[in-house]
Design a protein around this motif. Structure first.
Motif, mmCIF file in Angstrom:
data_model
loop_
_atom_site.group_PDB
_atom_site.id
_atom_site.type_symbol
_atom_site.label_atom_id
_atom_site.label_comp_id
_atom_site.label_asym_id
_atom_site.label_seq_id
_atom_site.Cartn_x
_atom_site.Cartn_y
_atom_site.Cartn_z
ATOM 1 N N TYR A 1 0.832 -1.207 0.000
ATOM 2 C CA TYR A 1 0.000 0.000 0.000
ATOM 3 C C TYR A 1 0.864 1.255 0.000
ATOM 4 N N TRP A 2 2.013 1.215 -0.684
ATOM 5 C CA TRP A 2 2.940 2.345 -0.746
ATOM 6 C C TRP A 2 2.236 3.618 -1.193
ATOM 7 N N TRP A 3 1.208 3.464 -2.022
ATOM 8 C CA TRP A 3 0.495 4.617 -2.549
ATOM 9 C C TRP A 3 -0.269 5.374 -1.462
ATOM 10 N N MET A 4 -0.632 4.695 -0.388
ATOM 11 C CA MET A 4 -1.255 5.391 0.748
ATOM 12 C C MET A 4 -0.230 6.337 1.374
ATOM 13 N N HIS A 5 0.985 5.835 1.562
ATOM 14 C CA HIS A 5 2.057 6.678 2.097
ATOM 15 C C HIS A 5 2.348 7.832 1.142
ATOM 16 N N ALA A 6 2.371 7.523 -0.153
ATOM 17 C CA ALA A 6 2.655 8.553 -1.156
ATOM 18 C C ALA A 6 1.583 9.634 -1.143
ATOM 19 N N MET A 7 0.314 9.238 -1.015
ATOM 20 C CA MET A 7 -0.756 10.244 -0.963
ATOM 21 C C MET A 7 -0.567 11.164 0.232
ATOM 22 N N VAL A 8 -0.275 10.597 1.378
ATOM 23 C CA VAL A 8 -0.074 11.416 2.577
ATOM 24 C C VAL A 8 1.154 12.307 2.412
ATOM 25 N N ALA A 9 2.231 11.763 1.843
ATOM 26 C CA ALA A 9 3.461 12.538 1.672
ATOM 27 C C ALA A 9 3.252 13.708 0.703
ATOM 28 N N VAL A 10 2.609 13.456 -0.436
ATOM 29 C CA VAL A 10 2.357 14.526 -1.407
ATOM 30 C C VAL A 10 1.416 15.559 -0.791
ATOM 31 N N TRP A 11 0.384 15.092 -0.119
ATOM 32 C CA TRP A 11 -0.543 16.016 0.540
ATOM 33 C C TRP A 11 0.200 16.864 1.583
ATOM 34 N N ALA A 12 1.034 16.239 2.400
ATOM 35 C CA ALA A 12 1.768 16.968 3.440
ATOM 36 C C ALA A 12 2.730 17.980 2.822
ATOM 37 N N LEU A 13 3.371 17.607 1.736
ATOM 38 C CA LEU A 13 4.287 18.522 1.062
ATOM 39 C C LEU A 13 3.550 19.752 0.549
ATOM 40 N N PHE A 14 2.458 19.553 -0.174
ATOM 41 C CA PHE A 14 1.689 20.689 -0.690
ATOM 42 C C PHE A 14 1.064 21.505 0.435
ATOM 43 N N THR A 15 0.585 20.839 1.471
ATOM 44 C CA THR A 15 0.007 21.553 2.608
ATOM 45 C C THR A 15 1.050 22.447 3.258
ATOM 46 N N THR A 16 2.247 21.932 3.417
ATOM 47 C CA THR A 16 3.326 22.719 4.010
ATOM 48 C C THR A 16 3.687 23.908 3.130
ATOM 49 N N VAL A 17 3.780 23.680 1.831
ATOM 50 C CA VAL A 17 4.110 24.778 0.924
ATOM 51 C C VAL A 17 3.009 25.827 0.939
ATOM 52 N N LEU A 18 1.755 25.407 0.783
ATOM 53 C CA LEU A 18 0.641 26.349 0.655
ATOM 54 C C LEU A 18 0.291 27.088 1.939
ATOM 55 N N PHE A 19 0.390 26.394 3.082
ATOM 56 C CA PHE A 19 -0.070 26.986 4.328
ATOM 57 C C PHE A 19 1.050 27.498 5.231
ATOM 58 N N VAL A 20 2.282 27.045 5.012
ATOM 59 C CA VAL A 20 3.383 27.443 5.885
ATOM 60 C C VAL A 20 4.452 28.213 5.099
#
Length: 157
Positions: free
Chosen positions: A86-105
């Motif tokens: 289920y590597w793609w679950m980790h990838a979804m969270v990682a991509v989401w966290a990266l964009f969230t950090t860029v956009l909100f922080v």
């Protein structure tokens, strides 16, 4: 289970808008700016266009995160994070966290100021760097989307 179906539809809609927007910026807008504007005008033009999408992307990223969390919670799918298939679950969270950090922080705290300062010094180099960063983000996002669709339909690597 109707709430999971609705959450999945909202999740796909949010990802479509968010990653589709990243693709539009990366593959269409940045190259067009590079061809049509003088180097000194490119950073301001990019900021004017990206600023409008950035505001929309914050909503899409938020909706993707909330709907993804909801589905994981409702389906009690937490154990997927312990399985390599289920590597793609980790990838979804990682991509989401990266964009969230860029956009909100990063953007509000320092990225916009850094961009403007660097663009004043080297507009062409700054825009080349922005394009490379967008290409990397788009590639990571595309691999994640493909992996998630394949994984959600039963193909586990």
């Amino acid at each position: 289970m109707d709430d999971v179906i609705l959450a999945r539809a909202l999740h796909v809609l949010a990802v479509l808008h968010w990653i589709g927007g990243v693709a539009m910026v990366t593959l269409v807008i940045l190259p067009a700016i590079a061809r049509l504007a003088e180097p000194e005008r490119r950073p301001a033009l990019f900021e004017a266009i990206e600023g409008r999408f950035g505001a929309q992307a914050r909503w899409s990223v938020t909706l993707a995160g909330l709907s993804g969390f909801w589905m994981t919670w409702r389906l009690d799918a937490w154990d997927r994070f312990a399985e390599a298939g289920y590597w793609w679950m980790h990838a979804m969270v990682a991509v989401w966290a990266l964009f969230t950090t860029v956009l909100f922080v990063a953007e509000p705290l320092f990225l916009h100021a850094w961009f403007r300062t660097r663009a004043q010094r080297d507009p062409a180099g700054t825009m080349a760097l922005v394009l490379r960063a967008h290409r990397v983000l788009l590639a990571l996002s595309a691999v994640t989307v493909v992996g998630a669709v394949l994984g959600a339909h039963g193909l586990l690597l």
